[in-house]
Design a protein around this motif. Structure first.
Motif, PDB file in Angstrom:
ATOM      1  N   HIS A  25       0.820  -1.210   0.000  1.00 25.26           N
ATOM      2  CA  HIS A  25       0.000   0.000   0.000  1.00 25.26           C
ATOM      3  C   HIS A  25       0.853   1.258   0.000  1.00 25.26           C
ATOM      4  O   HIS A  25       0.487   2.259  -0.581  1.00 25.26           O
ATOM      5  CB  HIS A  25      -0.994  -0.006   1.175  1.00 25.26           C
ATOM      6  CG  HIS A  25      -0.391   0.273   2.509  1.00 25.26           C
ATOM      7  ND1 HIS A  25       0.179  -0.715   3.274  1.00 25.26           N
ATOM      8  CD2 HIS A  25      -0.267   1.427   3.189  1.00 25.26           C
ATOM      9  CE1 HIS A  25       0.634  -0.181   4.390  1.00 25.26           C
ATOM     10  NE2 HIS A  25       0.386   1.109   4.377  1.00 25.26           N
ATOM     11  N   ARG A  26       2.050   1.202   0.599  1.00 24.68           N
ATOM     12  CA  ARG A  26       2.914   2.389   0.624  1.00 24.68           C
ATOM     13  C   ARG A  26       3.467   2.721  -0.753  1.00 24.68           C
ATOM     14  O   ARG A  26       3.864   3.842  -1.017  1.00 24.68           O
ATOM     15  CB  ARG A  26       4.046   2.213   1.621  1.00 24.68           C
ATOM     16  CG  ARG A  26       5.112   1.227   1.163  1.00 24.68           C
ATOM     17  CD  ARG A  26       6.321   1.242   2.105  1.00 24.68           C
ATOM     18  NE  ARG A  26       7.342   0.347   1.653  1.00 24.68           N
ATOM     19  CZ  ARG A  26       7.469  -0.903   2.047  1.00 24.68           C
ATOM     20  NH1 ARG A  26       6.643  -1.405   2.936  1.00 24.68           N
ATOM     21  NH2 ARG A  26       8.436  -1.664   1.582  1.00 24.68           N
ATOM     22  N   GLU A  27       3.500   1.710  -1.655  1.00 23.06           N
ATOM     23  CA  GLU A  27       3.991   1.947  -3.008  1.00 23.06           C
ATOM     24  C   GLU A  27       2.893   2.526  -3.907  1.00 23.06           C
ATOM     25  O   GLU A  27       3.184   3.131  -4.918  1.00 23.06           O
ATOM     26  CB  GLU A  27       4.514   0.644  -3.615  1.00 23.06           C
ATOM     27  CG  GLU A  27       5.729   0.116  -2.890  1.00 23.06           C
ATOM     28  CD  GLU A  27       6.135  -1.263  -3.349  1.00 23.06           C
ATOM     29  OE1 GLU A  27       7.295  -1.419  -3.767  1.00 23.06           O
ATOM     30  OE2 GLU A  27       5.296  -2.191  -3.299  1.00 23.06           O
ATOM     31  N   VAL A  28       1.655   2.337  -3.507  1.00 22.84           N
ATOM     32  CA  VAL A  28       0.523   2.841  -4.278  1.00 22.84           C
ATOM     33  C   VAL A  28       0.018   4.152  -3.695  1.00 22.84           C
ATOM     34  O   VAL A  28      -0.253   5.107  -4.402  1.00 22.84           O
ATOM     35  CB  VAL A  28      -0.619   1.790  -4.301  1.00 22.84           C
ATOM     36  CG1 VAL A  28      -1.820   2.319  -5.045  1.00 22.84           C
ATOM     37  CG2 VAL A  28      -0.128   0.491  -4.930  1.00 22.84           C
ATOM     38  N   ASN A  29      -0.100   4.197  -2.382  1.00 16.48           N
ATOM     39  CA  ASN A  29      -0.583   5.385  -1.667  1.00 16.48           C
ATOM     40  C   ASN A  29       0.590   5.990  -0.903  1.00 16.48           C
ATOM     41  O   ASN A  29       0.770   5.720   0.278  1.00 16.48           O
ATOM     42  CB  ASN A  29      -1.707   5.000  -0.698  1.00 16.48           C
ATOM     43  CG  ASN A  29      -2.889   4.414  -1.412  1.00 16.48           C
ATOM     44  OD1 ASN A  29      -3.373   4.996  -2.364  1.00 16.48           O
ATOM     45  ND2 ASN A  29      -3.350   3.257  -0.977  1.00 16.48           N
ATOM     46  N   SER A  37       6.435  -2.140   7.615  1.00 17.07           N
ATOM     47  CA  SER A  37       7.749  -2.057   6.969  1.00 17.07           C
ATOM     48  C   SER A  37       8.163  -3.359   6.294  1.00 17.07           C
ATOM     49  O   SER A  37       9.244  -3.872   6.505  1.00 17.07           O
ATOM     50  CB  SER A  37       8.817  -1.631   7.979  1.00 17.07           C
ATOM     51  OG  SER A  37       8.497  -0.393   8.524  1.00 17.07           O
ATOM     52  N   ILE A  38       7.292  -3.916   5.481  1.00 20.62           N
ATOM     53  CA  ILE A  38       7.601  -5.152   4.769  1.00 20.62           C
ATOM     54  C   ILE A  38       8.598  -4.856   3.655  1.00 20.62           C
ATOM     55  O   ILE A  38       8.437  -3.904   2.904  1.00 20.62           O
ATOM     56  CB  ILE A  38       6.310  -5.771   4.174  1.00 20.62           C
ATOM     57  CG1 ILE A  38       5.352  -6.179   5.294  1.00 20.62           C
ATOM     58  CG2 ILE A  38       6.639  -6.962   3.288  1.00 20.62           C
ATOM     59  CD1 ILE A  38       3.984  -6.595   4.803  1.00 20.62           C
ATOM     60  N   GLY A  74      10.073   7.304   8.929  1.00 21.33           N
ATOM     61  CA  GLY A  74       8.627   7.194   8.745  1.00 21.33           C
ATOM     62  C   GLY A  74       8.073   5.886   9.274  1.00 21.33           C
ATOM     63  O   GLY A  74       6.885   5.783   9.550  1.00 21.33           O
ATOM     64  N   ALA A  75       8.934   4.864   9.422  1.00 19.19           N
ATOM     65  CA  ALA A  75       8.471   3.591   9.985  1.00 19.19           C
ATOM     66  C   ALA A  75       8.043   3.830  11.432  1.00 19.19           C
ATOM     67  O   ALA A  75       8.582   4.694  12.121  1.00 19.19           O
ATOM     68  CB  ALA A  75       9.573   2.540   9.926  1.00 19.19           C
TER      69      ALA A  75
END
Length: 147
Positions: A25-29, A37-38, A74-75
């Motif tokens: 989701h962090r790569e899209v949003n 933190s995968i 940010g993690a």
């Protein structure tokens, strides 16, 4: 994590999507926080293994950092506390980073990877001949954990 990798592999198989298209989701949003933190590069490798009919590679005793997440500013999770504890335990951390003896407990308990921690990680990386990018990945984890 394996269940999530299997789910993604099944979706990819069903719709003919290659593993490199699996996104977090962090790569899209971009603006959303990422509490887990995968390491998505490693995740995609495991999905690709499943798509190829092979079981995901499991970490061995020789690779204890394989399951640890990549952490950056940010993690916000408990792995950040581990980074803080290791930085303190390895020495060389300026007392100003944690506010001296009176601030140490609160500093160690914080789960946020803030700009000050990024600076501390970069200093640690430089002192250990690593790329001082402020990101805690496999090479930095290995130095922090002394493995």
């Amino acid at each position: 994590m394996l269940a999530y990798q299997r789910l993604c592999a099944e979706i990819c198989r069903e719709f003919g999507i290659p593993a490199h298209r699996v996104m977090a989701h962090r790569e899209v949003n971009i603006g959303k926080p990422d509490p887990h933190s995968i390491d998505m590069d490693g995740f995609r490798v495991q999905v690709a293994r499943l798509l190829a009919g092979r079981a995901p590679a499991l970490p061995t005793q020789e690779d204890p950092v394989a399951m640890l997440p990549m952490l950056r500013q940010g993690a916000d999770n408990y792995h950040v506390k581990t980074v803080r504890g290791c930085l303190f335990a390895r020495g060389g951390l300026p007392e100003a980073s944690y506010g001296g003896p009176s601030g140490l407990k609160a500093w160690l308990e914080r789960t946020s990877f803030d700009s000050a921690l990024t600076k501390d990680v970069k200093a640690f990386q430089a002192a250990h001949n690593l790329d001082a990018d402020g990101i805690v990945g496999p090479l930095t984890w290995a130095k922090l954990l002394r493995v």
